[in-house]
Design a protein around this motif. Structure first.
Motif, PDB file in Angstrom:
ATOM      1  N   GLY B 122       1.053  -0.936  -0.319  1.00 51.57           N
ATOM      2  CA  GLY B 122       0.282  -0.010  -0.209  1.00 51.57           C
ATOM      3  C   GLY B 122       0.567   0.856  -0.256  1.00 51.57           C
ATOM      4  N   ILE B 123       2.289   1.568   0.862  1.00 51.79           N
ATOM      5  CA  ILE B 123       2.825   2.734   0.776  1.00 51.79           C
ATOM      6  C   ILE B 123       3.984   2.658  -0.350  1.00 51.79           C
ATOM      7  CG2 ILE B 123       4.808   3.143   1.990  1.00 51.79           C
ATOM      8  CD1 ILE B 123       3.570   2.026   4.218  1.00 51.79           C
ATOM      9  N   VAL B 124       4.493   1.458  -1.061  1.00 49.13           N
ATOM     10  CA  VAL B 124       4.840   1.946  -2.421  1.00 49.13           C
ATOM     11  C   VAL B 124       4.569   2.784  -3.301  1.00 49.13           C
ATOM     12  CG1 VAL B 124       6.285   0.018  -1.750  1.00 49.13           C
ATOM     13  CG2 VAL B 124       4.875  -0.709  -3.095  1.00 49.13           C
ATOM     14  N   GLY B 125       4.995   3.280  -4.821  1.00 51.31           N
ATOM     15  CA  GLY B 125       4.852   3.699  -5.467  1.00 51.31           C
ATOM     16  C   GLY B 125       3.748   2.299  -6.513  1.00 51.31           C
ATOM     17  N   THR B 126       3.199   2.816  -7.453  1.00 55.38           N
ATOM     18  CA  THR B 126       2.389   2.263  -8.361  1.00 55.38           C
ATOM     19  C   THR B 126       2.851   1.108  -9.115  1.00 55.38           C
ATOM     20  OG1 THR B 126       1.968   4.611  -9.056  1.00 55.38           O
ATOM     21  CG2 THR B 126       0.239   2.989  -9.536  1.00 55.38           C
ATOM     22  N   ARG B 127       4.018   1.580  -9.380  1.00 57.14           N
ATOM     23  CA  ARG B 127       4.818   0.610 -10.074  1.00 57.14           C
ATOM     24  C   ARG B 127       5.297  -0.835 -10.141  1.00 57.14           C
ATOM     25  NH1 ARG B 127       8.809   2.829 -14.899  1.00 57.14           N
ATOM     26  NH2 ARG B 127       7.153   4.332 -15.908  1.00 57.14           N
ATOM     27  N   ALA B 128       5.555  -0.330  -8.497  1.00 64.27           N
ATOM     28  CA  ALA B 128       6.464  -1.698  -7.526  1.00 64.27           C
ATOM     29  C   ALA B 128       5.242  -1.993  -7.239  1.00 64.27           C
ATOM     30  CB  ALA B 128       6.963  -0.864  -6.159  1.00 64.27           C
ATOM     31  N   ASP B 129       3.866  -1.618  -7.163  1.00 63.95           N
ATOM     32  CA  ASP B 129       3.191  -2.254  -6.447  1.00 63.95           C
ATOM     33  C   ASP B 129       2.132  -3.017  -7.448  1.00 63.95           C
ATOM     34  OD1 ASP B 129       0.130  -2.339  -5.080  1.00 63.95           O
ATOM     35  OD2 ASP B 129      -0.616  -1.054  -6.001  1.00 63.95           O
ATOM     36  N   THR B 130       2.517  -2.994  -8.724  1.00 59.87           N
ATOM     37  CA  THR B 130       2.237  -3.512  -9.946  1.00 59.87           C
ATOM     38  C   THR B 130       2.251  -4.735 -10.191  1.00 59.87           C
ATOM     39  OG1 THR B 130       1.781  -1.213 -10.847  1.00 59.87           O
ATOM     40  CG2 THR B 130       1.024  -3.515 -12.366  1.00 59.87           C
ATOM     41  N   LEU B 131       3.815  -4.741  -9.814  1.00 58.06           N
ATOM     42  CA  LEU B 131       4.440  -5.752  -9.909  1.00 58.06           C
ATOM     43  C   LEU B 131       4.364  -6.578  -8.868  1.00 58.06           C
ATOM     44  CD1 LEU B 131       6.917  -5.869 -11.825  1.00 58.06           C
ATOM     45  CD2 LEU B 131       9.120  -5.479  -9.748  1.00 58.06           C
ATOM     46  N   MET B 132       4.029  -6.243  -7.339  1.00 62.24           N
ATOM     47  CA  MET B 132       3.914  -7.218  -6.221  1.00 62.24           C
ATOM     48  C   MET B 132       2.611  -7.915  -6.676  1.00 62.24           C
ATOM     49  SD  MET B 132       5.293  -5.376  -2.953  1.00 62.24           S
ATOM     50  CE  MET B 132       4.932  -6.446  -1.980  1.00 62.24           C
ATOM     51  N   GLN B 133       1.287  -6.842  -7.351  1.00 63.74           N
ATOM     52  CA  GLN B 133       0.316  -7.459  -7.736  1.00 63.74           C
ATOM     53  C   GLN B 133       0.221  -9.072  -8.458  1.00 63.74           C
ATOM     54  OE1 GLN B 133      -1.387  -6.357  -4.796  1.00 63.74           O
ATOM     55  NE2 GLN B 133      -2.936  -6.480  -5.996  1.00 63.74           N
ATOM     56  N   ARG B 134       1.170  -8.638  -9.690  1.00 69.69           N
ATOM     57  CA  ARG B 134       1.070  -9.345 -10.625  1.00 69.69           C
ATOM     58  C   ARG B 134       2.168 -10.892  -9.929  1.00 69.69           C
ATOM     59  NH1 ARG B 134      -1.619  -8.008 -12.021  1.00 69.69           N
ATOM     60  NH2 ARG B 134      -1.723  -6.627 -14.464  1.00 69.69           N
ATOM     61  N   SER B 181      -4.945  -2.486   0.752  1.00 64.12           N
ATOM     62  CA  SER B 181      -6.698  -1.278   0.158  1.00 64.12           C
ATOM     63  C   SER B 181      -7.421  -0.530   0.833  1.00 64.12           C
ATOM     64  CB  SER B 181      -8.103  -2.390   0.178  1.00 64.12           C
ATOM     65  OG  SER B 181      -8.598  -2.697   0.727  1.00 64.12           O
ATOM     66  N   GLU B 182      -6.608  -0.838   2.692  1.00 64.21           N
ATOM     67  CA  GLU B 182      -7.283   0.126   3.445  1.00 64.21           C
ATOM     68  C   GLU B 182      -6.129   1.218   4.024  1.00 64.21           C
ATOM     69  OE1 GLU B 182      -9.590   0.322   5.626  1.00 64.21           O
ATOM     70  OE2 GLU B 182     -10.941  -1.061   4.597  1.00 64.21           O
ATOM     71  N   VAL B 183      -4.904   0.483   3.281  1.00 64.96           N
ATOM     72  CA  VAL B 183      -3.623   1.101   3.512  1.00 64.96           C
ATOM     73  C   VAL B 183      -3.766   2.482   2.881  1.00 64.96           C
ATOM     74  CG1 VAL B 183      -1.056   1.730   3.367  1.00 64.96           C
ATOM     75  CG2 VAL B 183      -2.272  -0.069   4.439  1.00 64.96           C
ATOM     76  N   ARG B 184      -3.723   1.996   1.134  1.00 62.36           N
ATOM     77  CA  ARG B 184      -4.016   3.278   0.394  1.00 62.36           C
ATOM     78  C   ARG B 184      -5.175   4.147   0.883  1.00 62.36           C
ATOM     79  NH1 ARG B 184      -1.096   1.380  -3.729  1.00 62.36           N
ATOM     80  NH2 ARG B 184      -1.676   2.868  -5.208  1.00 62.36           N
ATOM     81  N   GLN B 185      -6.537   4.041   1.335  1.00 64.22           N
ATOM     82  CA  GLN B 185      -7.289   4.827   1.152  1.00 64.22           C
ATOM     83  C   GLN B 185      -6.841   5.642   2.952  1.00 64.22           C
ATOM     84  OE1 GLN B 185     -10.769   2.564   2.980  1.00 64.22           O
ATOM     85  NE2 GLN B 185     -11.169   1.943   0.763  1.00 64.22           N
ATOM     86  N   ILE B 186      -6.281   5.038   3.794  1.00 58.53           N
ATOM     87  CA  ILE B 186      -6.344   6.275   4.713  1.00 58.53           C
ATOM     88  C   ILE B 186      -5.128   6.959   4.588  1.00 58.53           C
ATOM     89  CG2 ILE B 186      -4.660   6.022   7.367  1.00 58.53           C
ATOM     90  CD1 ILE B 186      -5.506   3.408   7.426  1.00 58.53           C
ATOM     91  N   ARG B 187      -4.009   6.126   3.337  1.00 58.30           N
ATOM     92  CA  ARG B 187      -2.922   7.227   3.385  1.00 58.30           C
ATOM     93  C   ARG B 187      -2.875   8.676   2.354  1.00 58.30           C
ATOM     94  NH1 ARG B 187       0.760   5.254  -0.957  1.00 58.30           N
ATOM     95  NH2 ARG B 187       0.142   5.550  -2.840  1.00 58.30           N
ATOM     96  N   ALA B 188      -4.652   8.267   2.273  1.00 56.78           N
ATOM     97  CA  ALA B 188      -5.030   9.621   1.315  1.00 56.78           C
ATOM     98  C   ALA B 188      -5.851  10.457   1.797  1.00 56.78           C
ATOM     99  CB  ALA B 188      -6.006   9.197  -0.330  1.00 56.78           C
ATOM    100  N   ASN B 189      -5.502  10.299   2.775  1.00 55.87           N
ATOM    101  CA  ASN B 189      -6.448  11.454   4.554  1.00 55.87           C
ATOM    102  C   ASN B 189      -5.934  11.848   5.005  1.00 55.87           C
ATOM    103  OD1 ASN B 189      -9.146   9.930   4.605  1.00 55.87           O
ATOM    104  ND2 ASN B 189      -8.510   8.592   5.961  1.00 55.87           N
TER     105      ASN B 189
END
Lengths: 343, 301
Positions: B122-134, B181-189
């Protein structure tokens, strides 16, 4: 040809976006299979136990050094792990998946007669599970919050907690041992390989196990999607037009729920394959799941690697297919690029 | 405007939380009455029974009563004996210790792995996140049971610890996804931004803001994973890839099932299975307490 020369090779992709998507999906498939094969290979090589011992048994102690080298070479065990992987992968491309350590014949020969049995069981269960799930879901949504819906929800949740192998054991106990209605093991009686009725008879109990352990999970998800759908404005409009509940559900809601169902069907493939492993093991059904359990007990890594790769390929392929089907039935997906399933 | 009513907070959509009006305080009695008492009592009986098994078990569970093989239940052997001549009543309680231990141990590991990977994701940037999701999707493409079988074959030794580790390695995906997904929501607060602006450290952010906020969201999955660990243990042990017969558990009791089928001794199969099912049902009823209730509009059908 004129368009080609004007826009170059990129022009084709611009004019026919479907080609780009298909190529992209093929690329994704190849890359994931490559990574999967590396992971599986490394894990299998790191495993304890010498494959040489597993293959030759005690004979290894009496072998000379030259014989040992020859044996290593035959099993592809000489050289660094990277070299071994390259050789193994090259073999796969040529259709050679290595020797089964247990049966001493090519791993593919061990598995190929079993794949058909597993597919028959798995595909039948898969289709029946989703057919039942959709019907149950629609009926639950139709009678939402009535005693009918609540009763089905309670029964469904209860079945979800029964470990599937235990259900299989109890079914054998009741229906094949005490009542003698169905055979307790195998896929067909000796020499009755092509007898459909005989196969069906053997498949009834495994099918019941697989259906009972999977159907509620999906039925409940689809039911919830339908009940969400029932709160939308178009349902109100359809009702105001005077359509009957059944028409609204089957014609209007179902079309909106369909992408979810397709997505669920894609996600469910590993689950259903898990189900076949357990059902096959309980009923001693000659399929790749049962073989996987036997291979694991014998530490037959070549066979296990192949089984994991085959199931992985099936799952990845089907999820790509599901994604493409979704784009056809729900054009909204094209732009968003996301699946409706993950919120 | 006047007073605040529930109906004013009926928001359309599925991703909203229940509005709990601040001025309505439910009495303690009402809260207590809503708890699933049947499940709590049954689960307590099972857990306490397993812990204090030596106090009331009349037989040694590891003893083979060779002149009492496959006996149906009697006054001496309450639940009968299995094909090794063990007293099933004692083995159930002693074996329950192992099964519950694996449930708890596996869950602890799943929680740690799931939160750690989910937070990083949830914390890392979009690209690393996509990689990990894959990467997670890739792991997910192998059926869980097959992955467990593969790993159990690799581990070699079969005991409570290795089995828990294998179950945990194959079981953290769902939790990691929710945490992410929770972390992504929270960090936008805004409050996270405010905390950052005030110069709080990364550790402070994680422990003061992130973790307290994700815990309610993951409670349901965490508690449910106790039951999935118990199921997995029994399945693997039944297949002969989990605990060996010497380590008593509900699963390893069922690994005698094939012999029981031959002898048609139903109690060897049915009793451990019923214990598993009852435990799982109770645990899930408890887990349901933590499920967020979405507020429902009335159906338009």
């Amino acid at each position: 040809m004129s368009t080609l020369s004007e826009h170059g090779i990129g022009g084709i992709f611009q004019r026919y976006p479907i080609i780009t998507r298909i190529l992209k999906n093929i690329l994704i498939f190849i890359v994931t299979m490559l990574i999967l094969s590396v992971v599986v290979f490394v894990i299998a090589r790191l495993a304890p136990g010498d494959p040489l011992v597993a293959f030759y048994g005690d004979a290894i102690e009496t072998m000379s050094d030259a014989e040992l080298d020859a044996a290593r070479h035959r099993l592809g065990l000489d050289g660094s792990i990277a070299l071994q992987y390259v050789r193994w992968f090259g073999g796969i491309l040529a259709g050679d998946f290595g020797l089964s350590l247990q049966y001493k014949i090519p791993a593919m020969d061990v598995i190929s007669p079993l794949i058909g049995n597993t597919l028959i069981l798995g595909v039948t269960a898969y289709l029946v599970v989703f057919a039942i799930a959709v019907v149950v879901a629609v009926f639950c949504a139709r009678y939402e919050d009535t005693w009918f819906d609540r009763a089905i929800c309670k029964i469904g949740t209860a079945t979800y907690f029964i470990p599937s192998f235990w259900l299989g054991l109890v079914l054998i106990l009741i229906f094949s041992i005490n009542l003698g209605w169905f055979p307790s093991s195998g896929a067909y009686d000796f020499g009755m390989q092509n007898n459909l009725l005989n196969r069906l008879e053997h498949m009834v109990l495994p099918l019941i196990v697989m259906i009972a352990s999977h159907v509620w999970y999906y039925a409940y998800m689809i039911r919830n999607k339908f009940t969400d759908e029932n709160r939308k404005d178009y349902v109100l409009l359809a009702k105001a037009k005077g359509l009957s509940k059944n028409v609204i559900l089957w014609k209007h809601s179902l079309r909106n729920v369909a992408p979810t169902i397709v997505n669920l069907m894609a996600i469910s493939i590993p689950h259903v394959l898990s189900g076949t492993v357990i059902a096959e093991a309980v009923f001693n059904y000659p399929g790749i799941g049962n073989m996987a359990v036997a291979a694991a007990k014998y530490h037959d890594y070549n066979l296990l690697m192949l089984l994991v790769l085959i199931t992985g390929a099936m799952v990845i392929l089907s999820s790509i297919v599901a994604y493409m089907i979704n784009e056809v039935i729900d054009p909204r997906m094209k732009d968003s690029g996301g699946s409706v399933w993950e919120k | 405007m006047g007073e605040v009513t529930d109906s004013m907070f009926e928001i359309v959509g599925s991703e909203y939380r229940e509005y709990v009006p601040g001025n309505v305080k439910r009495s303690r009695f009402a809260v207590l009455r809503k708890l699933p008492w049947v499940s709590i009592v049954v689960l307590s009986v099972i857990v306490l029974g397993c812990i204090f098994a030596p106090l009331f078990c009349t037989h040694d569970p590891s003893m083979f009563y060779l002149d009492h093989l496959n006996e149906a239940s009697s006054e001496e052997f309450l639940f009968g004996t299995d094909s090794l001549g063990r007293d099933i009543f004692s083995v159930i309680w002693f074996g329950g210790r192992t099964s519950l231990a694996i449930g708890v141990l596996g869950t602890v590991m799943i929680t740690v792995i799931g939160i750690a990977i989910g937070c990083v994701n949830g914390i890392v940037g979009t690209r690393a996140d996509t990689l990990m999701q894959r990467a997670i999707e890739l792991f997910h493409s192998i059926p869980t049971i097959l992955l467990c079988i593969l790993l159990m074959a690799l581990v070699g030794t079969q005991n409570v610890l290795t089995l828990s580790i294998v179950i945990a390695i194959t079981g953290w995906f769902a939790l990691a996804r929710i945490v992410r997904s929770e972390v992504r929501q929270i960090r936008a607060n805004e409050y996270v931004l405010a905390a950052k602006a005030m110069g709080s450290s990364f550790r402070h952010l994680v422990f003061a803001h992130l973790l307290p906020n994700i815990i309610p969201a993951i409670m349901f999955v965490v508690i449910s994973s106790v039951s999935s660990c118990i199921t997995m243990e029994s399945t693997l042990s039944f297949l002969g890839l989990g605990l060996p017969l010497e380590i008593m558990s509900w699963g390893s009791m069922l690994s005698l099932a094939n012999r029981a089928l031959l002898m048609n001794t139903w109690w060897v199969i049915v009793i451990p299975g019923l214990f598993i099912i009852v435990t799982l049902t109770c645990i899930t009823t408890l887990a349901n307490l933590f499920r967020k209730e979405s507020n429902k509009k009335s159906s338009r059908l």
